[in-house]
Design a protein around this motif. Structure first.
Motif, PDB file in Angstrom:
ATOM      1  N   GLY A   9      11.583   1.507  21.650  1.00  0.00           N
ATOM      2  CA  GLY A   9      12.621   2.329  22.646  1.00  0.00           C
ATOM      3  C   GLY A   9      12.010   3.174  23.207  1.00  0.00           C
ATOM      4  O   GLY A   9      12.856   3.530  24.473  1.00  0.00           O
ATOM      5  N   PHE A  10      10.774   3.949  23.237  1.00  0.00           N
ATOM      6  CA  PHE A  10      10.501   5.157  24.066  1.00  0.00           C
ATOM      7  C   PHE A  10       9.139   4.883  24.450  1.00  0.00           C
ATOM      8  O   PHE A  10       8.865   5.832  25.732  1.00  0.00           O
ATOM      9  CB  PHE A  10      10.454   6.380  23.232  1.00  0.00           C
ATOM     10  N   LEU A  11       8.113   3.806  24.099  1.00  0.00           N
ATOM     11  CA  LEU A  11       7.133   3.469  24.751  1.00  0.00           C
ATOM     12  C   LEU A  11       6.963   1.886  24.509  1.00  0.00           C
ATOM     13  O   LEU A  11       7.436   1.342  23.733  1.00  0.00           O
ATOM     14  CB  LEU A  11       5.931   4.056  24.072  1.00  0.00           C
ATOM     15  N   SER A  12       6.154   1.367  25.506  1.00  0.00           N
ATOM     16  CA  SER A  12       5.882  -0.025  25.413  1.00  0.00           C
ATOM     17  C   SER A  12       4.972  -0.076  24.165  1.00  0.00           C
ATOM     18  O   SER A  12       4.205   0.550  23.758  1.00  0.00           O
ATOM     19  CB  SER A  12       5.178  -0.478  26.582  1.00  0.00           C
ATOM     20  N   VAL A  13       5.307  -1.347  23.621  1.00  0.00           N
ATOM     21  CA  VAL A  13       4.525  -1.536  22.235  1.00  0.00           C
ATOM     22  C   VAL A  13       3.125  -1.476  22.382  1.00  0.00           C
ATOM     23  O   VAL A  13       2.232  -1.105  21.726  1.00  0.00           O
ATOM     24  CB  VAL A  13       4.805  -2.834  21.743  1.00  0.00           C
ATOM     25  N   ASP A  14       2.364  -2.027  23.563  1.00  0.00           N
ATOM     26  CA  ASP A  14       0.982  -2.063  23.732  1.00  0.00           C
ATOM     27  C   ASP A  14       0.488  -0.805  23.902  1.00  0.00           C
ATOM     28  O   ASP A  14      -0.698  -0.689  24.013  1.00  0.00           O
ATOM     29  CB  ASP A  14       0.655  -3.045  24.831  1.00  0.00           C
ATOM     30  N   LYS A  15       1.412   0.191  23.979  1.00  0.00           N
ATOM     31  CA  LYS A  15       0.714   1.794  23.998  1.00  0.00           C
ATOM     32  C   LYS A  15       0.754   2.407  22.813  1.00  0.00           C
ATOM     33  O   LYS A  15       0.459   3.489  22.736  1.00  0.00           O
ATOM     34  CB  LYS A  15       1.885   2.434  25.122  1.00  0.00           C
ATOM     35  N   LEU A  16       1.308   1.666  21.835  1.00  0.00           N
ATOM     36  CA  LEU A  16       1.143   2.331  20.331  1.00  0.00           C
ATOM     37  C   LEU A  16      -0.045   1.958  19.859  1.00  0.00           C
ATOM     38  O   LEU A  16      -0.905   1.391  20.271  1.00  0.00           O
ATOM     39  CB  LEU A  16       2.376   1.721  19.553  1.00  0.00           C
ATOM     40  N   PRO A  17      -0.471   2.807  18.889  1.00  0.00           N
ATOM     41  CA  PRO A  17      -1.743   2.524  17.924  1.00  0.00           C
ATOM     42  C   PRO A  17      -1.675   1.052  17.394  1.00  0.00           C
ATOM     43  O   PRO A  17      -0.661   0.520  17.144  1.00  0.00           O
ATOM     44  CB  PRO A  17      -1.692   3.544  16.864  1.00  0.00           C
ATOM     45  N   GLY A  18      -2.881   0.562  17.288  1.00  0.00           N
ATOM     46  CA  GLY A  18      -3.084  -0.879  16.929  1.00  0.00           C
ATOM     47  C   GLY A  18      -2.219  -1.214  15.536  1.00  0.00           C
ATOM     48  O   GLY A  18      -1.804  -2.266  15.454  1.00  0.00           O
ATOM     49  N   TRP A  19      -2.353  -0.275  14.482  1.00  0.00           N
ATOM     50  CA  TRP A  19      -1.885  -0.651  13.212  1.00  0.00           C
ATOM     51  C   TRP A  19      -0.339  -0.575  13.443  1.00  0.00           C
ATOM     52  O   TRP A  19       0.724  -1.019  12.312  1.00  0.00           O
ATOM     53  CB  TRP A  19      -2.332   0.388  12.215  1.00  0.00           C
ATOM     54  N   ARG A  78       1.643  -1.401  15.902  1.00  0.00           N
ATOM     55  CA  ARG A  78       2.065  -2.661  16.859  1.00  0.00           C
ATOM     56  C   ARG A  78       2.808  -3.576  16.191  1.00  0.00           C
ATOM     57  O   ARG A  78       4.080  -3.980  16.596  1.00  0.00           O
ATOM     58  CB  ARG A  78       0.983  -2.840  17.831  1.00  0.00           C
ATOM     59  N   PRO A  79       2.345  -4.159  15.026  1.00  0.00           N
ATOM     60  CA  PRO A  79       3.026  -5.409  14.486  1.00  0.00           C
ATOM     61  C   PRO A  79       4.323  -4.949  13.808  1.00  0.00           C
ATOM     62  O   PRO A  79       5.510  -5.672  13.818  1.00  0.00           O
ATOM     63  CB  PRO A  79       2.102  -5.948  13.393  1.00  0.00           C
ATOM     64  N   ILE A  80       4.599  -3.578  13.397  1.00  0.00           N
ATOM     65  CA  ILE A  80       5.625  -3.092  12.699  1.00  0.00           C
ATOM     66  C   ILE A  80       6.546  -2.901  13.938  1.00  0.00           C
ATOM     67  O   ILE A  80       8.118  -3.179  13.727  1.00  0.00           O
ATOM     68  CB  ILE A  80       5.262  -1.670  11.952  1.00  0.00           C
ATOM     69  N   ALA A  81       6.176  -2.437  15.068  1.00  0.00           N
ATOM     70  CA  ALA A  81       7.065  -2.123  16.064  1.00  0.00           C
ATOM     71  C   ALA A  81       7.754  -3.337  16.575  1.00  0.00           C
ATOM     72  O   ALA A  81       8.860  -3.728  17.293  1.00  0.00           O
ATOM     73  CB  ALA A  81       6.349  -1.317  17.268  1.00  0.00           C
ATOM     74  N   GLU A  82       6.830  -4.402  16.865  1.00  0.00           N
ATOM     75  CA  GLU A  82       7.252  -5.721  17.382  1.00  0.00           C
ATOM     76  C   GLU A  82       8.220  -6.492  16.627  1.00  0.00           C
ATOM     77  O   GLU A  82       9.257  -7.112  17.080  1.00  0.00           O
ATOM     78  CB  GLU A  82       6.069  -6.708  17.618  1.00  0.00           C
ATOM     79  N   TRP A  83       7.915  -6.248  15.083  1.00  0.00           N
ATOM     80  CA  TRP A  83       8.927  -7.142  14.164  1.00  0.00           C
ATOM     81  C   TRP A  83       9.998  -6.135  13.721  1.00  0.00           C
ATOM     82  O   TRP A  83      10.765  -6.649  12.927  1.00  0.00           O
ATOM     83  CB  TRP A  83       8.213  -7.673  12.994  1.00  0.00           C
ATOM     84  N   ASN A  84      10.197  -4.870  14.101  1.00  0.00           N
ATOM     85  CA  ASN A  84      11.226  -4.155  13.976  1.00  0.00           C
ATOM     86  C   ASN A  84      12.404  -4.685  14.581  1.00  0.00           C
ATOM     87  O   ASN A  84      12.539  -4.885  15.504  1.00  0.00           O
ATOM     88  CB  ASN A  84      10.922  -2.650  14.445  1.00  0.00           C
ATOM     89  N   PRO A  85      13.494  -4.644  13.757  1.00  0.00           N
ATOM     90  CA  PRO A  85      14.861  -5.296  14.398  1.00  0.00           C
ATOM     91  C   PRO A  85      15.320  -4.498  15.280  1.00  0.00           C
ATOM     92  O   PRO A  85      16.014  -4.900  16.331  1.00  0.00           O
ATOM     93  CB  PRO A  85      15.870  -5.583  12.915  1.00  0.00           C
TER      94      PRO A  85
END
Length: 285
Positions: free
Chosen positions: A211-221, A223-230
């Motif tokens: 919502g507020f940052l691209s997923v690839d800008k988030l910490p590595g652990w 990223r999978p949570i953010a990607e699969w977050n509905p």
């Protein structure tokens, strides 16, 4: 000589069938409208419900989208407000969980369930009327957020049909979140617990998303949570429909948001409605 057919003592059906009683579908609609109207009338006496829905999204939009927009870069776009607006709009739906849960819990504690039990109305009509009224209130909050967003620079860049489709998807997401609030209110008897849990849900699911940052800008652990977050799938679909900037890290959820939305929201809606109605019937017994 007319006769009256009486249902079982547990009053699980619509009650007595009398001459001139409207058909079951019409009666169910009348019951839903009556319950929903009661909920809307309470908004006049307690407008804090609307303020609670809109306050956090507005603060997020102003703090991030306006004050910090020059400090945050989005690949392929220099309009950060347009990027985050879909996330802010989804926050309105997440923010509606808490007030709905509190209202349901107060109804249980105040004995409203017992009063409804004495009436010949459907059990599901009570919860459906409640959630439909809350959906109207949530959409009112969304109108406020959209208006402020346009003042701060948000614009859609697609045709009118796509823009309306985006708001329709947002309404479906909001209605699903309202049923999450109903289940939370039915399952908890402590208002402090409801406020804490709903606050955590709103923060975690909105900020652990794209919502507020691209997923690839988030910490590595994360990223999978953010990607699969509905919520991320909903936000991605909204950006496509509204023609706003989309910073997508290659993954199945980002490339197939429609499938993720249909499966995740469909399952969540089915589970929360079934469990909420079952819990309501248990409480009424």
């Amino acid at each position: 000589m007319s006769t009256t057919t009486v249902v079982g003592d547990d009053n699980r059906k619509l009650g007595a069938v009398r001459p001139g009683t409207p058909p079951a579908p019409l009666a169910a609609i009348t019951e839903v409208l009556a319950i929903g109207g009661r909920r809307m009338r309470r908004l006049k006496r307690n407008p804090g419900r609307l303020i609670g829905i809109t306050l956090n999204p507005l603060i997020t939009m102003i703090a991030l989208g306006y004050l910090f927009q020059s400090a945050i870069e989005i690949p392929g776009s220099n309009n950060y407000m347009e990027f985050i607006f879909a996330g802010v709009a989804a926050q309105v739906g997440l923010a509606s969980i808490g007030p709905t849960a509190v209202a349901v819990c107060l109804d249980l504690q105040g004995g409203l369930i017992d009063r409804f039990r004495s009436l010949p109305i459907s059990r599901s009509a009570v919860l459906i009327g409640h959630t439909l009224a809350d959906l109207v209130i949530t959409l009112m909050g969304l109108v406020i957020v959209v208006g402020v967003g346009m003042l701060f620079g948000w614009r859609s860049h697609n045709d009118a049909l796509s823009v309306l489709a985006g708001f329709a998807l947002l309404a479906v997401f909001m209605y699903t979140m309202l049923w999450v609030g109903v289940l939370l209110g039915m399952a908890s008897k402590n208002l402090e617990t409801i406020e804490s849990v709903s606050g955590i849900v709103a923060v975690v699911f909105s900020f652990m998303s794209n919502g507020f940052l691209s997923v690839d800008k988030l910490p590595g652990w994360i990223r999978p949570i953010a990607e699969w977050n509905p919520v991320s799938a909903v936000i991605t679909a909204l950006r496509h429909l509204w023609g706003n900037p989309v910073a997508v890290a290659p993954s199945f959820p980002s490339e197939h948001p429609t499938a993720v939305i249909a499966i995740s929201l469909g399952l969540l809606f089915a589970v929360t409605t079934v469990l909420s109605i079952r819990r309501y019937r248990t409480a009424s017994a």
